[in-house]
Design a protein around this motif. Structure first.
Motif, PDB file in Angstrom:
ATOM      1  N   GLY B 313     -51.603   7.521 -38.315  1.00 26.53           N
ATOM      2  CA  GLY B 313     -51.583   8.529 -39.810  1.00 26.53           C
ATOM      3  C   GLY B 313     -50.471  10.399 -40.228  1.00 26.53           C
ATOM      4  N   LEU B 314     -49.660  10.958 -39.460  1.00 25.30           N
ATOM      5  CA  LEU B 314     -48.807  11.905 -39.505  1.00 25.30           C
ATOM      6  C   LEU B 314     -47.838  11.089 -39.580  1.00 25.30           C
ATOM      7  CD1 LEU B 314     -49.778  14.391 -36.927  1.00 25.30           C
ATOM      8  CD2 LEU B 314     -50.216  14.473 -39.246  1.00 25.30           C
ATOM      9  N   ASP B 315     -47.586   9.601 -39.246  1.00 26.75           N
ATOM     10  CA  ASP B 315     -46.039   8.908 -39.116  1.00 26.75           C
ATOM     11  C   ASP B 315     -46.207   8.691 -40.909  1.00 26.75           C
ATOM     12  OD1 ASP B 315     -45.093   7.499 -36.386  1.00 26.75           O
ATOM     13  OD2 ASP B 315     -44.502   9.498 -37.164  1.00 26.75           O
ATOM     14  N   ALA B 316     -47.546   8.117 -41.161  1.00 27.47           N
ATOM     15  CA  ALA B 316     -47.336   7.252 -42.598  1.00 27.47           C
ATOM     16  C   ALA B 316     -46.976   8.893 -43.964  1.00 27.47           C
ATOM     17  CB  ALA B 316     -48.343   7.573 -42.506  1.00 27.47           C
ATOM     18  N   LEU B 317     -47.817   9.986 -43.059  1.00 28.73           N
ATOM     19  CA  LEU B 317     -48.166  11.312 -44.018  1.00 28.73           C
ATOM     20  C   LEU B 317     -46.453  11.554 -44.288  1.00 28.73           C
ATOM     21  CD1 LEU B 317     -50.107  12.529 -45.826  1.00 28.73           C
ATOM     22  CD2 LEU B 317     -50.539  14.997 -43.787  1.00 28.73           C
ATOM     23  N   PHE B 318     -46.156  11.799 -43.651  1.00 22.63           N
ATOM     24  CA  PHE B 318     -44.642  12.568 -43.725  1.00 22.63           C
ATOM     25  C   PHE B 318     -43.577  11.216 -43.635  1.00 22.63           C
ATOM     26  CE2 PHE B 318     -43.878  16.263 -40.189  1.00 22.63           C
ATOM     27  CZ  PHE B 318     -44.600  16.716 -40.650  1.00 22.63           C
ATOM     28  N   PHE B 319     -43.667  10.325 -44.036  1.00 25.02           N
ATOM     29  CA  PHE B 319     -42.957   8.711 -44.141  1.00 25.02           C
ATOM     30  C   PHE B 319     -43.117   9.366 -46.489  1.00 25.02           C
ATOM     31  CE2 PHE B 319     -40.569   5.302 -44.866  1.00 25.02           C
ATOM     32  CZ  PHE B 319     -40.619   4.623 -45.571  1.00 25.02           C
ATOM     33  N   LEU B 320     -44.289   9.297 -46.476  1.00 21.49           N
ATOM     34  CA  LEU B 320     -44.560   9.351 -47.962  1.00 21.49           C
ATOM     35  C   LEU B 320     -44.670  10.915 -48.531  1.00 21.49           C
ATOM     36  CD1 LEU B 320     -47.851   7.253 -47.751  1.00 21.49           C
ATOM     37  CD2 LEU B 320     -45.925   6.666 -48.702  1.00 21.49           C
TER      38      LEU B 320
END
Lengths: 91, 376
Positions: B313-320
């Protein structure tokens, strides 16, 4: 374990809300330019400034009395249409 | 029960038909034999994985139903531009399935103890320190290292050894910050602080972990290493320019797109609605992972499941957030929608951990019902 379960729920909720927030922000960024509501046009900004009656007037030309208008700020007296707003300021 | 299974059957059938058609259309247009192969192989492998009988190695079906379409989207991102690249991405996804099963086997067979936790920590820290030993390495093993350190930290927390868990986290953060992987260090730090908060009985240790993470950032001048300011690597203009629906003609490849940015390539080809579906699938995966973490009976499994959810989730959050310009990082990789092989391996490994814990939960429920029947 009960506390852990509750905290897991809270963390998951916050994570999902954070992800949705960026989706909504992106949708907003796409929607606003598409609907033509942009405020970034400088010519639009300056036009709004000139038509603003509370905006500071340009300095009066020397010689003769004159009354401010929208375009130049000042016109010759014979074309005058007295505006109470400008008279209030003693111009 | 019957209604549920027929609904799932229809959803699965729609999914398979969609991907078969999505590969057949460019195959008929291009005449590339590789695309005909993908039109058969992708739905075939999806069907095989979804029909695997329940057992020790079975991936969690709801989670798999979210991940398989994501991988399919990653394949579709380059299907018009470069069919060869699509075939390569297909091979990468197929190879990553090994890590899906490895993760499931590892978490089911792992017994939290000091030697096993120490071994997992050593392997994870070793993966973090690879860029220091060989600076010419073109890929990063940080994602895989985080998965192993997660297992180690969860094992220490399950044994109520908070100081060793904290030391494992600090070691990981130091190596990431020293290797100038600021976003990786931020993901790892936030993940562990939240993990500590959920697993620890006292707020003191949560506070200590937060202070340590922030202190390390300050010590390594992590905040000043951030380039310029927010929005430096923003791709918001690219996202805004994407069409709403799929395009017929492949768009021109942008020169400033990182080569493994399948997320942007997919959005430019298939439109914002499909991109939104990709984000939604990931959100559903995170919800499923949190549900698995909640229903587990051991704190070790709860920590591992929550850690897997947080890392993805944090990977996706940081990406977005980096893509829209909120964060001053370069958008690295969106989970499962990346061409980076080490990241893909790590994401499937985390999915394998979730699958293993889910199958453990099912085994516990079966044991309960068997005991209830014996009691009667």
């Amino acid at each position: 374990m009960k506390t852990t379960r509750h905290r897991i729920r809270v963390i998951a909720l916050v994570l999902v809300c954070a992800l949705f927030s960026v989706v909504l922000w992106t949708a907003r960024a796409i929607w606003i330019p598409a609907s033509g509501g942009g405020q970034d046009d400088p010519s639009a900004a300056s036009a709004s400034l000139l038509s603003d009656p509370w905006a500071a007037p340009t300095p009066a030309p020397t010689g003769g009395s004159a009354i401010p208008t929208e375009e130049t700020g000042w016109v010759e007296e014979e074309t005058l249409t007295p505006e109470p707003l400008f008279n209030t300021f003693g111009l | 029960m019957k209604k549920n299974s027929s609904f799932r059957f229809r959803v699965a059938a729609l999914l398979l038909l969609f991907f078969a058609a999505a590969f057949l259309l460019p195959a008929c247009r291009n005449g590339d034999p590789g695309l005909y192969l993908l039109a058969a192989a992708v739905p075939g492998i999806m069907l095989f994985l979804l029909l695997l009988p329940a057992g020790f190695l079975t991936p969690d079906r709801p989670a798999l139903s979210c991940v398989l379409p994501l991988c399919g989207f990653g394949l579709l991102a380059t299907v018009y531009r470069s069919p060869d690249e699509t075939l390569s991405q297909g091979l990468r996804c197929a190879a990553s399935l090994f890590f899906l099963f490895s993760g499931a086997v590892l978490v089911r067979s792992f017994r939290p103890s000091v030697p096993s936790a120490f071994l997992a920590a050593l392997c994870g820290l070793g993966m973090f320190s690879c860029p220091l030993w060989s600076p010419d390495l073109s890929f990063s093993l940080a994602a895989g290292g985080m998965a192993l350190l997660l297992i180690s930290a969860a094992a220490f927390l399950a044994l109520r050894l908070r100081l060793p868990a904290l030391l494992v986290v600090i070691g990981g953060m130091v190596l990431l910050l020293y290797g100038q992987d600021i976003s990786g260090a931020a993901v790892w730090g936030i993940c562990f602080v939240l993990l500590f908060w959920s697993a620890s009985d006292s707020l003191l240790w949560s506070g200590v972990s937060l202070v340590c993470a922030g202190g390390l950032f300050a010590l390594f001048n992590g905040f000043s290493q951030v380039p310029d300011g927010p929005g430096t690597f923003s791709a918001l203009s690219r996202i805004v320019a994407m069409p709403l629906l799929p395009q017929e003609v492949p768009p021109e490849a942008s020169a400033d797109v990182p080569p493994d940015s399948l997320f942007f390539l997919f959005g430019e080809q298939y439109g914002l609605i499909f991109l939104f579906c990709a984000v939604l699938l990931l959100i559903l995966l995170l919800i499923r992972g949190a549900s698995v973490a909640q229903h587990t009976r051991k704190s070790f499994y709860a920590s591992v499941a929550l850690g897997a959810v947080l890392l993805l989730g944090l990977d996706a959050l940081f990406f977005l957030y980096a893509a829209v310009g909120f964060l001053p990082f370069r958008p690295e990789s969106f989970p499962f929608l990346t061409a980076s092989l080490p990241d893909l391996f790590a994401h499937f490994f985390l999915l394998g951990l979730l699958s293993g814990i889910s199958s453990r939960n099912d085994a516990d429920l079966e044991e309960d019902s068997r005991l209830a029947m014996l009691a009667h």
